[in-house]
Design a protein around this motif. Structure first.
Motif, PDB file in Angstrom:
ATOM      1  N   ALA A  65       0.831  -1.212   0.000  1.00 22.83           N
ATOM      2  CA  ALA A  65       0.000   0.000   0.000  1.00 22.83           C
ATOM      3  C   ALA A  65       0.863   1.258   0.000  1.00 22.83           C
ATOM      4  O   ALA A  65       0.569   2.223  -0.724  1.00 22.83           O
ATOM      5  CB  ALA A  65      -0.937  -0.008   1.202  1.00 22.83           C
ATOM      6  N   GLU A  66       1.923   1.258   0.779  1.00 25.00           N
ATOM      7  CA  GLU A  66       2.826   2.420   0.818  1.00 25.00           C
ATOM      8  C   GLU A  66       3.487   2.638  -0.541  1.00 25.00           C
ATOM      9  O   GLU A  66       3.578   3.770  -1.027  1.00 25.00           O
ATOM     10  CB  GLU A  66       3.886   2.227   1.905  1.00 25.00           C
ATOM     11  N   LEU A  67       3.947   1.565  -1.165  1.00 20.93           N
ATOM     12  CA  LEU A  67       4.571   1.673  -2.481  1.00 20.93           C
ATOM     13  C   LEU A  67       3.550   2.140  -3.522  1.00 20.93           C
ATOM     14  O   LEU A  67       3.846   2.997  -4.354  1.00 20.93           O
ATOM     15  CB  LEU A  67       5.179   0.334  -2.899  1.00 20.93           C
ATOM     16  N   ALA A  68       2.343   1.601  -3.462  1.00 22.22           N
ATOM     17  CA  ALA A  68       1.295   1.984  -4.415  1.00 22.22           C
ATOM     18  C   ALA A  68       0.994   3.480  -4.320  1.00 22.22           C
ATOM     19  O   ALA A  68       0.841   4.155  -5.343  1.00 22.22           O
ATOM     20  CB  ALA A  68       0.030   1.168  -4.163  1.00 22.22           C
ATOM     21  N   GLU A  69       0.933   3.994  -3.118  1.00 20.43           N
ATOM     22  CA  GLU A  69       0.701   5.431  -2.947  1.00 20.43           C
ATOM     23  C   GLU A  69       1.863   6.241  -3.502  1.00 20.43           C
ATOM     24  O   GLU A  69       1.658   7.253  -4.171  1.00 20.43           O
ATOM     25  CB  GLU A  69       0.479   5.765  -1.471  1.00 20.43           C
ATOM     26  N   ALA A  70       3.071   5.806  -3.237  1.00 23.56           N
ATOM     27  CA  ALA A  70       4.255   6.528  -3.720  1.00 23.56           C
ATOM     28  C   ALA A  70       4.328   6.523  -5.247  1.00 23.56           C
ATOM     29  O   ALA A  70       4.736   7.518  -5.855  1.00 23.56           O
ATOM     30  CB  ALA A  70       5.530   5.920  -3.129  1.00 23.56           C
ATOM     31  N   GLU A  71       3.929   5.414  -5.869  1.00 23.35           N
ATOM     32  CA  GLU A  71       4.004   5.285  -7.325  1.00 23.35           C
ATOM     33  C   GLU A  71       2.746   5.788  -8.026  1.00 23.35           C
ATOM     34  O   GLU A  71       2.744   5.971  -9.238  1.00 23.35           O
ATOM     35  CB  GLU A  71       4.242   3.820  -7.716  1.00 23.35           C
ATOM     36  N   GLY A  72       1.666   5.966  -7.268  1.00 19.79           N
ATOM     37  CA  GLY A  72       0.414   6.373  -7.888  1.00 19.79           C
ATOM     38  C   GLY A  72      -0.171   5.289  -8.778  1.00 19.79           C
ATOM     39  O   GLY A  72      -0.854   5.562  -9.761  1.00 19.79           O
ATOM     40  N   HIS A  73       0.096   4.040  -8.425  1.00 18.81           N
ATOM     41  CA  HIS A  73      -0.383   2.899  -9.210  1.00 18.81           C
ATOM     42  C   HIS A  73      -0.863   1.840  -8.228  1.00 18.81           C
ATOM     43  O   HIS A  73      -0.063   1.274  -7.487  1.00 18.81           O
ATOM     44  CB  HIS A  73       0.748   2.366 -10.094  1.00 18.81           C
ATOM     45  N   HIS A  74      -2.157   1.593  -8.212  1.00 17.81           N
ATOM     46  CA  HIS A  74      -2.772   0.836  -7.128  1.00 17.81           C
ATOM     47  C   HIS A  74      -3.277  -0.541  -7.566  1.00 17.81           C
ATOM     48  O   HIS A  74      -4.193  -0.633  -8.381  1.00 17.81           O
ATOM     49  CB  HIS A  74      -3.918   1.650  -6.537  1.00 17.81           C
ATOM     50  N   PRO A  75      -2.689  -1.607  -7.014  1.00 20.00           N
ATOM     51  CA  PRO A  75      -3.092  -2.970  -7.365  1.00 20.00           C
ATOM     52  C   PRO A  75      -4.330  -3.407  -6.582  1.00 20.00           C
ATOM     53  O   PRO A  75      -4.730  -2.773  -5.600  1.00 20.00           O
ATOM     54  CB  PRO A  75      -1.887  -3.802  -6.931  1.00 20.00           C
ATOM     55  N   ASP A  76      -4.916  -4.486  -7.031  1.00 21.07           N
ATOM     56  CA  ASP A  76      -5.924  -5.184  -6.242  1.00 21.07           C
ATOM     57  C   ASP A  76      -5.154  -6.195  -5.405  1.00 21.07           C
ATOM     58  O   ASP A  76      -4.242  -6.861  -5.907  1.00 21.07           O
ATOM     59  CB  ASP A  76      -6.932  -5.901  -7.140  1.00 21.07           C
ATOM     60  N   ILE A  77      -5.511  -6.304  -4.133  1.00 20.53           N
ATOM     61  CA  ILE A  77      -4.788  -7.178  -3.211  1.00 20.53           C
ATOM     62  C   ILE A  77      -5.793  -7.994  -2.415  1.00 20.53           C
ATOM     63  O   ILE A  77      -6.780  -7.449  -1.909  1.00 20.53           O
ATOM     64  CB  ILE A  77      -3.933  -6.368  -2.204  1.00 20.53           C
ATOM     65  N   SER A  78      -5.530  -9.279  -2.282  1.00 18.55           N
ATOM     66  CA  SER A  78      -6.269 -10.107  -1.332  1.00 18.55           C
ATOM     67  C   SER A  78      -5.225 -10.834  -0.496  1.00 18.55           C
ATOM     68  O   SER A  78      -4.149 -11.171  -0.988  1.00 18.55           O
ATOM     69  CB  SER A  78      -7.201 -11.093  -2.044  1.00 18.55           C
ATOM     70  N   PHE A  79      -5.532 -11.024   0.776  1.00 16.25           N
ATOM     71  CA  PHE A  79      -4.559 -11.714   1.616  1.00 16.25           C
ATOM     72  C   PHE A  79      -5.263 -12.425   2.751  1.00 16.25           C
ATOM     73  O   PHE A  79      -6.426 -12.165   3.064  1.00 16.25           O
ATOM     74  CB  PHE A  79      -3.496 -10.748   2.153  1.00 16.25           C
ATOM     75  N   GLY A  80      -4.529 -13.338   3.339  1.00 19.09           N
ATOM     76  CA  GLY A  80      -5.015 -14.103   4.476  1.00 19.09           C
ATOM     77  C   GLY A  80      -3.821 -14.751   5.155  1.00 19.09           C
ATOM     78  O   GLY A  80      -2.677 -14.337   4.976  1.00 19.09           O
ATOM     79  N   TRP A  81      -4.068 -15.796   5.882  1.00 25.30           N
ATOM     80  CA  TRP A  81      -3.015 -16.451   6.638  1.00 25.30           C
ATOM     81  C   TRP A  81      -1.971 -17.018   5.666  1.00 25.30           C
ATOM     82  O   TRP A  81      -2.237 -17.942   4.905  1.00 25.30           O
ATOM     83  CB  TRP A  81      -3.578 -17.571   7.508  1.00 25.30           C
ATOM     84  N   GLY A  82      -0.800 -16.419   5.682  1.00 25.53           N
ATOM     85  CA  GLY A  82       0.338 -16.949   4.930  1.00 25.53           C
ATOM     86  C   GLY A  82       0.389 -16.612   3.451  1.00 25.53           C
ATOM     87  O   GLY A  82       1.218 -17.169   2.731  1.00 25.53           O
TER      88      GLY A  82
END
Length: 118
Positions: A65-82
């Motif tokens: 998220a920090e990198l996406a804000e810095a680059e102005g390019h925002h991915p879709d992200i899903s995450f969970g355990w591991g």
């Protein structure tokens, strides 16, 4: 090994009105980010990163998220355990742009060098 050439680049604003990358261009860029898969008829790339636990996955997602804000390019992200799955597409052109591969290379570099754990 990440696409070192791509890691040194910065995402540029995409205002639409340009065509997405052609399949041969996608193939050429993908050679620099081998762990990413091409999806949706070469309109999106995706990678799943694995971690030891939920906390490490969350740490990675926060850094994404920090990198996406810095680059102005925002991915879709899903995450969970591991795990964390990142999907990249330039939505304004409904396909892939060099920016997507720049982000992919930077994410790979970050994942390789991210200090995880307590």
């Amino acid at each position: 090994m990440t696409g070192t050439h791509l890691v040194t680049k910065v995402c540029t604003p995409c205002r639409g009105g340009i065509p997405p990358l052609a399949p041969d261009e996608v193939t050429a860029f993908r050679k620099q980010v081998l762990d990413w898969s091409v999806q949706d008829e070469a309109r999106r790339i995706e990678r799943t990163y694995t971690f030891k636990n939920f906390a490490e996955a969350f740490t990675f997602v926060r850094k994404v998220a920090e990198l996406a804000e810095a680059e102005g390019h925002h991915p879709d992200i899903s995450f969970g355990w591991g795990y964390a799955t990142v999907s990249l597409q330039t939505k304004k052109i409904k396909g892939l742009h060099e920016n997507d591969f720049i982000m992919a290379a930077k994410l790979d570099n970050m994942a390789e060098n991210l200090p995880l754990g307590p």
